[in-house]
Design a protein around this motif. Sequence first.
Motif, PDB file in Angstrom:
ATOM      1  N   MET A  24       0.827  -1.210   0.000  1.00  0.00           N
ATOM      2  CA  MET A  24       0.000   0.000   0.000  1.00  0.00           C
ATOM      3  C   MET A  24       0.864   1.263   0.000  1.00  0.00           C
ATOM      4  SD  MET A  24      -1.446  -0.101   3.850  1.00  0.00           S
ATOM      5  CE  MET A  24      -0.383  -0.328   5.232  1.00  0.00           C
ATOM      6  N   LEU A  25       2.154   1.130   0.299  1.00  0.00           N
ATOM      7  CA  LEU A  25       3.040   2.289   0.316  1.00  0.00           C
ATOM      8  C   LEU A  25       3.785   2.479  -1.006  1.00  0.00           C
ATOM      9  CD1 LEU A  25       4.544   1.902   3.890  1.00  0.00           C
ATOM     10  CD2 LEU A  25       2.708   3.411   3.141  1.00  0.00           C
ATOM     11  N   LYS A  26       3.504   1.631  -2.005  1.00  0.00           N
ATOM     12  CA  LYS A  26       4.194   1.743  -3.287  1.00  0.00           C
ATOM     13  C   LYS A  26       4.024   3.121  -3.908  1.00  0.00           C
ATOM     14  CE  LYS A  26       4.295  -3.001  -5.024  1.00  0.00           C
ATOM     15  NZ  LYS A  26       3.797  -3.871  -6.109  1.00  0.00           N
ATOM     16  N   GLY A  27       2.811   3.664  -3.851  1.00  0.00           N
ATOM     17  CA  GLY A  27       2.547   4.978  -4.427  1.00  0.00           C
ATOM     18  C   GLY A  27       3.396   6.061  -3.788  1.00  0.00           C
ATOM     19  N   ALA A  28       3.505   6.022  -2.461  1.00  0.00           N
ATOM     20  CA  ALA A  28       4.312   7.018  -1.746  1.00  0.00           C
ATOM     21  C   ALA A  28       5.788   6.862  -2.097  1.00  0.00           C
ATOM     22  CB  ALA A  28       4.107   6.875  -0.245  1.00  0.00           C
ATOM     23  N   LEU A  29       6.235   5.621  -2.214  1.00  0.00           N
ATOM     24  CA  LEU A  29       7.625   5.368  -2.579  1.00  0.00           C
ATOM     25  C   LEU A  29       7.919   5.879  -3.985  1.00  0.00           C
ATOM     26  CD1 LEU A  29      10.400   4.153  -2.099  1.00  0.00           C
ATOM     27  CD2 LEU A  29       9.474   1.941  -2.820  1.00  0.00           C
ATOM     28  N   LYS A  38       6.391   8.256  -5.528  1.00  0.00           N
ATOM     29  CA  LYS A  38       6.376   9.715  -5.501  1.00  0.00           C
ATOM     30  C   LYS A  38       7.715  10.241  -4.995  1.00  0.00           C
ATOM     31  CE  LYS A  38       4.094  13.818  -3.658  1.00  0.00           C
ATOM     32  NZ  LYS A  38       5.339  14.559  -3.705  1.00  0.00           N
ATOM     33  N   MET A  39       8.289   9.592  -3.979  1.00  0.00           N
ATOM     34  CA  MET A  39       9.599   9.999  -3.470  1.00  0.00           C
ATOM     35  C   MET A  39      10.657   9.869  -4.559  1.00  0.00           C
ATOM     36  SD  MET A  39       9.514   8.365   0.388  1.00  0.00           S
ATOM     37  CE  MET A  39      11.279   8.363   0.501  1.00  0.00           C
ATOM     38  N   ILE A  40      10.586   8.778  -5.316  1.00  0.00           N
ATOM     39  CA  ILE A  40      11.542   8.562  -6.401  1.00  0.00           C
ATOM     40  C   ILE A  40      11.335   9.606  -7.499  1.00  0.00           C
ATOM     41  CG2 ILE A  40      12.223   6.968  -8.234  1.00  0.00           C
ATOM     42  CD1 ILE A  40      11.592   4.704  -6.186  1.00  0.00           C
ATOM     43  N   ARG A  41      10.077   9.876  -7.830  1.00  0.00           N
ATOM     44  CA  ARG A  41       9.763  10.882  -8.850  1.00  0.00           C
ATOM     45  C   ARG A  41      10.327  12.244  -8.437  1.00  0.00           C
ATOM     46  NH1 ARG A  41       4.785  10.211  -8.620  1.00  0.00           N
ATOM     47  NH2 ARG A  41       4.663   8.569 -10.164  1.00  0.00           N
ATOM     48  N   ASP A  42      10.149  12.617  -7.170  1.00  0.00           N
ATOM     49  CA  ASP A  42      10.667  13.892  -6.677  1.00  0.00           C
ATOM     50  C   ASP A  42      12.195  13.915  -6.709  1.00  0.00           C
ATOM     51  OD1 ASP A  42       8.046  14.634  -6.258  1.00  0.00           O
ATOM     52  OD2 ASP A  42       8.121  14.367  -4.072  1.00  0.00           O
ATOM     53  N   ALA A  43      12.823  12.805  -6.325  1.00  0.00           N
ATOM     54  CA  ALA A  43      14.289  12.737  -6.306  1.00  0.00           C
ATOM     55  C   ALA A  43      14.868  12.768  -7.719  1.00  0.00           C
ATOM     56  CB  ALA A  43      14.750  11.475  -5.579  1.00  0.00           C
ATOM     57  N   ALA A  44      14.179  12.122  -8.676  1.00  0.00           N
ATOM     58  CA  ALA A  44      14.663  12.102 -10.055  1.00  0.00           C
ATOM     59  C   ALA A  44      14.552  13.480 -10.674  1.00  0.00           C
ATOM     60  CB  ALA A  44      13.884  11.076 -10.880  1.00  0.00           C
ATOM     61  N   GLY A  45      13.563  14.241 -10.221  1.00  0.00           N
ATOM     62  CA  GLY A  45      13.402  15.617 -10.662  1.00  0.00           C
ATOM     63  C   GLY A  45      13.520  15.786 -12.158  1.00  0.00           C
ATOM     64  N   GLN A  46      14.486  16.564 -12.560  1.00  0.00           N
ATOM     65  CA  GLN A  46      14.692  16.879 -13.971  1.00  0.00           C
ATOM     66  C   GLN A  46      15.865  16.101 -14.569  1.00  0.00           C
ATOM     67  OE1 GLN A  46      12.468  18.849 -15.580  1.00  0.00           O
ATOM     68  NE2 GLN A  46      11.390  18.807 -13.632  1.00  0.00           N
ATOM     69  N   PRO A  64      17.873  14.103 -16.951  1.00  0.00           N
ATOM     70  CA  PRO A  64      17.644  13.827 -18.373  1.00  0.00           C
ATOM     71  C   PRO A  64      17.459  12.333 -18.643  1.00  0.00           C
ATOM     72  CG  PRO A  64      19.612  15.175 -18.051  1.00  0.00           C
ATOM     73  CD  PRO A  64      19.160  14.729 -16.707  1.00  0.00           C
ATOM     74  N   GLY A  65      16.415  12.016 -19.402  1.00  0.00           N
ATOM     75  CA  GLY A  65      16.177  10.634 -19.805  1.00  0.00           C
ATOM     76  C   GLY A  65      15.483   9.779 -18.766  1.00  0.00           C
ATOM     77  N   VAL A  66      15.169  10.320 -17.594  1.00  0.00           N
ATOM     78  CA  VAL A  66      14.542   9.539 -16.524  1.00  0.00           C
ATOM     79  C   VAL A  66      13.082   9.947 -16.393  1.00  0.00           C
ATOM     80  CG1 VAL A  66      14.565   8.950 -14.064  1.00  0.00           C
ATOM     81  CG2 VAL A  66      16.722   9.334 -15.282  1.00  0.00           C
ATOM     82  N   ARG A  67      12.191   8.948 -16.478  1.00  0.00           N
ATOM     83  CA  ARG A  67      10.762   9.179 -16.273  1.00  0.00           C
ATOM     84  C   ARG A  67      10.260   8.186 -15.234  1.00  0.00           C
ATOM     85  NH1 ARG A  67       7.708   7.953 -21.054  1.00  0.00           N
ATOM     86  NH2 ARG A  67       9.410   6.575 -21.576  1.00  0.00           N
ATOM     87  N   VAL A  68       9.442   8.658 -14.322  1.00  0.00           N
ATOM     88  CA  VAL A  68       8.827   7.801 -13.311  1.00  0.00           C
ATOM     89  C   VAL A  68       7.342   7.764 -13.614  1.00  0.00           C
ATOM     90  CG1 VAL A  68       8.456   7.401 -10.860  1.00  0.00           C
ATOM     91  CG2 VAL A  68      10.589   8.459 -11.634  1.00  0.00           C
ATOM     92  N   LEU A  69       6.831   6.565 -13.921  1.00  0.00           N
ATOM     93  CA  LEU A  69       5.430   6.379 -14.276  1.00  0.00           C
ATOM     94  C   LEU A  69       4.835   5.278 -13.420  1.00  0.00           C
ATOM     95  CD1 LEU A  69       6.082   6.229 -18.110  1.00  0.00           C
ATOM     96  CD2 LEU A  69       5.259   8.202 -16.857  1.00  0.00           C
ATOM     97  N   ASP A  70       3.774   5.564 -12.728  1.00  0.00           N
ATOM     98  CA  ASP A  70       3.080   4.572 -11.899  1.00  0.00           C
ATOM     99  C   ASP A  70       4.072   3.792 -11.047  1.00  0.00           C
ATOM    100  OD1 ASP A  70       0.578   5.362 -12.907  1.00  0.00           O
ATOM    101  OD2 ASP A  70       0.836   4.068 -14.652  1.00  0.00           O
ATOM    102  N   ASP A  71       4.325   2.519 -11.398  1.00  0.00           N
ATOM    103  CA  ASP A  71       5.203   1.675 -10.585  1.00  0.00           C
ATOM    104  C   ASP A  71       6.538   1.389 -11.264  1.00  0.00           C
ATOM    105  OD1 ASP A  71       4.294   0.046 -12.593  1.00  0.00           O
ATOM    106  OD2 ASP A  71       3.845  -1.659 -11.302  1.00  0.00           O
ATOM    107  N   ALA A  72       6.935   2.239 -12.228  1.00  0.00           N
ATOM    108  CA  ALA A  72       8.166   1.980 -12.968  1.00  0.00           C
ATOM    109  C   ALA A  72       9.000   3.242 -13.164  1.00  0.00           C
ATOM    110  CB  ALA A  72       7.846   1.367 -14.328  1.00  0.00           C
TER     111      ALA A  72
END
Length: 153
Positions: free
Chosen positions: A85-90, A92-100, A102-110
């Motif tokens: 149930m914490l996958k979404g929060a995790l 989001k943390m990765i998405r925020d850390a990846a930020g800008q 180049p070449g990195v996209r965070v989508l759903d669970d990947a």
Amino acid sequence: MEIQALKLFITEAEVNELVKKHVPEAGAVEALRVRLTPEGVVVQGEYPTFMMKMAFETLWELSVAGAEIVVRLTNARIAGMPANMLKGALMKMIRDAAGQEPGVRVLDDAVRVNVAEAVLAKGTALRIRFTAVRCSLAALVLESGGLGEPVGP
């Protein structure tokens, strides 16, 4: 630059050295360790909370798609208990850390890393098409063949 054929062998020790070099030391995660298994990449560590440190373990499945390496979160455990149930929060943390990055996209669970775009951001145009990625005990093999789509100038 075109990579027409590549077979890259990476050991678990090499992956952990890369993690030490590229993960911020700012204390968000302690005792971070990566294990390579036939099931995928296991990331373990401790997350400091107000009261105590919480041990966590995640399992990531690897695949490839053209110039991209795809890393999909398949399992999460906190303090030894399932924490799906914490996958979404995790993520989001990765998405925020990846930020800008180049070449990195965070989508759903990947997390999708377009290697050609990431390399282009460092000043080198590259064409690559990954054909396989295999995880085994303490090792990872990444293969490419043929020509990928051009990226950049």
